[in-house]
Every structure is written in structure tokens, then in C-alpha cells.
Write a protein that holds these residues in place. Sequence first.
Motif, PDB file in Angstrom:
ATOM      1  N   VAL A 195     -57.413  -3.258  44.387  1.00  0.00           N
ATOM      2  CA  VAL A 195     -58.322  -3.418  45.516  1.00  0.00           C
ATOM      3  C   VAL A 195     -59.424  -4.367  45.069  1.00  0.00           C
ATOM      4  CG1 VAL A 195     -59.894  -2.295  47.135  1.00  0.00           C
ATOM      5  CG2 VAL A 195     -57.821  -1.099  46.358  1.00  0.00           C
ATOM      6  N   ALA A 196     -59.492  -5.531  45.701  1.00  0.00           N
ATOM      7  CA  ALA A 196     -60.468  -6.557  45.327  1.00  0.00           C
ATOM      8  C   ALA A 196     -61.646  -6.513  46.284  1.00  0.00           C
ATOM      9  CB  ALA A 196     -59.812  -7.938  45.362  1.00  0.00           C
ATOM     10  N   LEU A 197     -62.856  -6.472  45.718  1.00  0.00           N
ATOM     11  CA  LEU A 197     -64.082  -6.495  46.511  1.00  0.00           C
ATOM     12  C   LEU A 197     -64.767  -7.843  46.331  1.00  0.00           C
ATOM     13  CD1 LEU A 197     -63.510  -3.460  46.561  1.00  0.00           C
ATOM     14  CD2 LEU A 197     -65.942  -3.038  46.173  1.00  0.00           C
ATOM     15  N   THR A 198     -65.178  -8.442  47.431  1.00  0.00           N
ATOM     16  CA  THR A 198     -65.864  -9.728  47.375  1.00  0.00           C
ATOM     17  C   THR A 198     -66.918  -9.788  48.461  1.00  0.00           C
ATOM     18  OG1 THR A 198     -65.581 -12.134  47.537  1.00  0.00           O
ATOM     19  CG2 THR A 198     -64.090 -10.791  48.839  1.00  0.00           C
ATOM     20  N   GLY A 199     -67.948 -10.579  48.224  1.00  0.00           N
ATOM     21  CA  GLY A 199     -68.964 -10.824  49.243  1.00  0.00           C
ATOM     22  C   GLY A 199     -68.710 -12.083  50.034  1.00  0.00           C
ATOM     23  N   SER A 200     -67.581 -12.766  49.766  1.00  0.00           N
ATOM     24  CA  SER A 200     -67.285 -14.055  50.391  1.00  0.00           C
ATOM     25  C   SER A 200     -66.023 -13.959  51.237  1.00  0.00           C
ATOM     26  CB  SER A 200     -67.104 -15.129  49.317  1.00  0.00           C
ATOM     27  OG  SER A 200     -68.255 -15.219  48.497  1.00  0.00           O
ATOM     28  N   PRO A 201     -66.150 -13.936  52.570  1.00  0.00           N
ATOM     29  CA  PRO A 201     -64.968 -13.854  53.430  1.00  0.00           C
ATOM     30  C   PRO A 201     -63.963 -14.975  53.170  1.00  0.00           C
ATOM     31  CG  PRO A 201     -66.980 -13.523  54.711  1.00  0.00           C
ATOM     32  CD  PRO A 201     -67.407 -13.963  53.342  1.00  0.00           C
ATOM     33  N   GLY A 202     -64.442 -16.155  52.784  1.00  0.00           N
ATOM     34  CA  GLY A 202     -63.551 -17.280  52.565  1.00  0.00           C
ATOM     35  C   GLY A 202     -62.629 -17.118  51.368  1.00  0.00           C
TER      36      GLY A 202
END
Length: 343
Positions: A195-202
Amino acid sequence: MRCVELDGTGGPEVLVPGIRPVPEPGPGELLIKVLACGVCGHDLLARRGLLGAPERAVLGHEIAGVVEAVGPDVGDGADLLGRRVSLVQRIPCGHCPDCLAGLTTLCRQGQGFYGEDVPGGYAEYVLATTRNVVPVPDSIPDTAAAILSCAVGTGYRALRRAGTREDDIVLVTGAGGGVGVHTVQIARHLGAKVVALTGSPGKEQALKDLGADAVLVSPDAREVRACVGDLGGRRGADVAVELTGGPTFPLALRSLGPRGRLVLIGNTEPAQLPLDPGLAILKELTIHGSAHADAGDLAEVVELVASGAVTPVPAKVFPLEEAAAAHRAVEQREVAGRAVLVP
């Protein structure tokens, strides 16, 4: 030689061109002609004055190059002359109790860390020793070789530190960054669900392409737990690899299931982290710290990359003189993977 050095601390504009003598290799040392150097979040913190970089420091600890000369008493290092190598970011002494115990990442008696204790790879040449170089095959490009120790090896070491097993559910915070994209790949290679968490939708699609089973953009704890449950998680994730520290540490900790293991390897906003002792006690959680890769880790990473099991992501290449632009791109989250400087 050309280099880029710190003219004070602050924004990317403090990175300025400079000229220095080519260093002379002393006893036991190797002269490395730098072929590529990665730009790490650690560099950004050092530039801002939040780490131990001295005045006029030359940053850069993600280095690949070719051994151009050797000093006296270099022993087997003479066989490396002309070879392409990837460098571990700390030069250990090789004889202190930590080194003798195989804990070279803890050594504080060697020359030290590139960019802080010794001049780093934002330059045409650096010094190294046989204790912190690993040969790389021609099949690995220079820009990939540069980031093997830090961007790839750091996550590899962390996942091993957590005892990651097949079918574990692994949560990776800051997954769109240089260490994160490779941690996702390595966890998947180990047979884990990611499960990858990121703050960048792109960066969502890129993370899925790299093997993430699910990607969450700026989620809350409820969303993470629901996602982990959909993947078969028993009351939470088995492993959390914490790359950002302050911004996501509480979320990562709450997302772990019973006997979950959190590995802390990054803290993008240096500060004290809140720890809920009741949560840690009731769930019997384990919190590890994990430093950078050592030479043994790097050698294993080289094999993983050479075999095609992991593909380094040097997302954007900049000339050495554009180090400031590279820092801006990383700071503004325009880079998925690693920015790399090429002299």
C-alpha cells in the motif's frame, strides 16, 4: 575541478558553482571520477542548515564513478583501477568495534558521511576507500548506479530490518519519492502486498506501474485501514516503512496490526515525533530505526538490479551546474523517483 558548493544556508539559490583542486588519494584511498550523483531529500535538509553540513560544503552522497587513481597501500584496491563503482555514503574506518562487528553504518571513527564530513559528489571527483565502493556491471547505467546505495539500498535494508515476509502487507509512506518508489518495488519482489501513500495525485499511476497493490493520496487512518482490510490484512498492516517522519508517523503507527513493525528511515521535517504508548503496548508494536545501506547491502542491490528484479528510477537528469534547479524540482515534488546530477 568543477563543483557546486553551499554559499550559506537557505533556498536552492545558495548552491553556487565553484572550482577546487582535484583531491589527491592518500594511503588506502581511491580517486573517483564522478559520473553521476543523486539528489536526496537529505541534501535539501543540509542545504537549509538543518543537518551538519559545514560552510562551503560540497553536498552529494549518492555517487557513481570510475576509479581513476589509487593511493599508496591500497592493497586489493589496485584491481579496481578503471572500474565503474557505486559508493556507500559513509566511509567507515574498518577497525573500530562497530566495524569489526559488521556494523559499519554506526562507525564514527572513519572519514564519515559525504557532503558533511567529507566533500561529496556535486563535483567532478571524490575520494573513497575499498570499504565503501562496490563494482557495478556495464548493464547498469551511470545514473542508476549513482542511486543504488541510498535510493534503493535504504529501503532494502529497512525491509530486511523489519523481517518482511511473503504475503506481508507493507505500508510505504512518501512512496513517490526516491527511496519510496524503490521500496515499493523491493517489497513487491519479496512477495509482499504493498500500500503506497503519497501526497501527489500525479504519482498514483506510476506507483501502480511499479507494483503497488493500492495507492492512497493523502489518506486518513480510516481509509488506510479499509484498504489494508481489502487486501486481507488482519486488523492492520504487518510492516510500515516510514519515509517522511513527522507528517505521517502517527498515521503509519495507527495503521499497523497486532505485532506490526514500523521502520523509521526518514524525517523530512526534523522534530520530535509523537508516540502513543498505549497503542504500542496494546498491539505489541515494534519500532525500528534503520540507517543507510552498508557495502554488503549495496552488493546485494547491485545483483537485484542487474538481474532485473528492481529497476532504478532516475527520473530526471540535470547537468552539475543546474544543482539548484534539481533541488527546486525535488522540493516542489515534480520528480517521481530521483533527480540525478551528471558532471
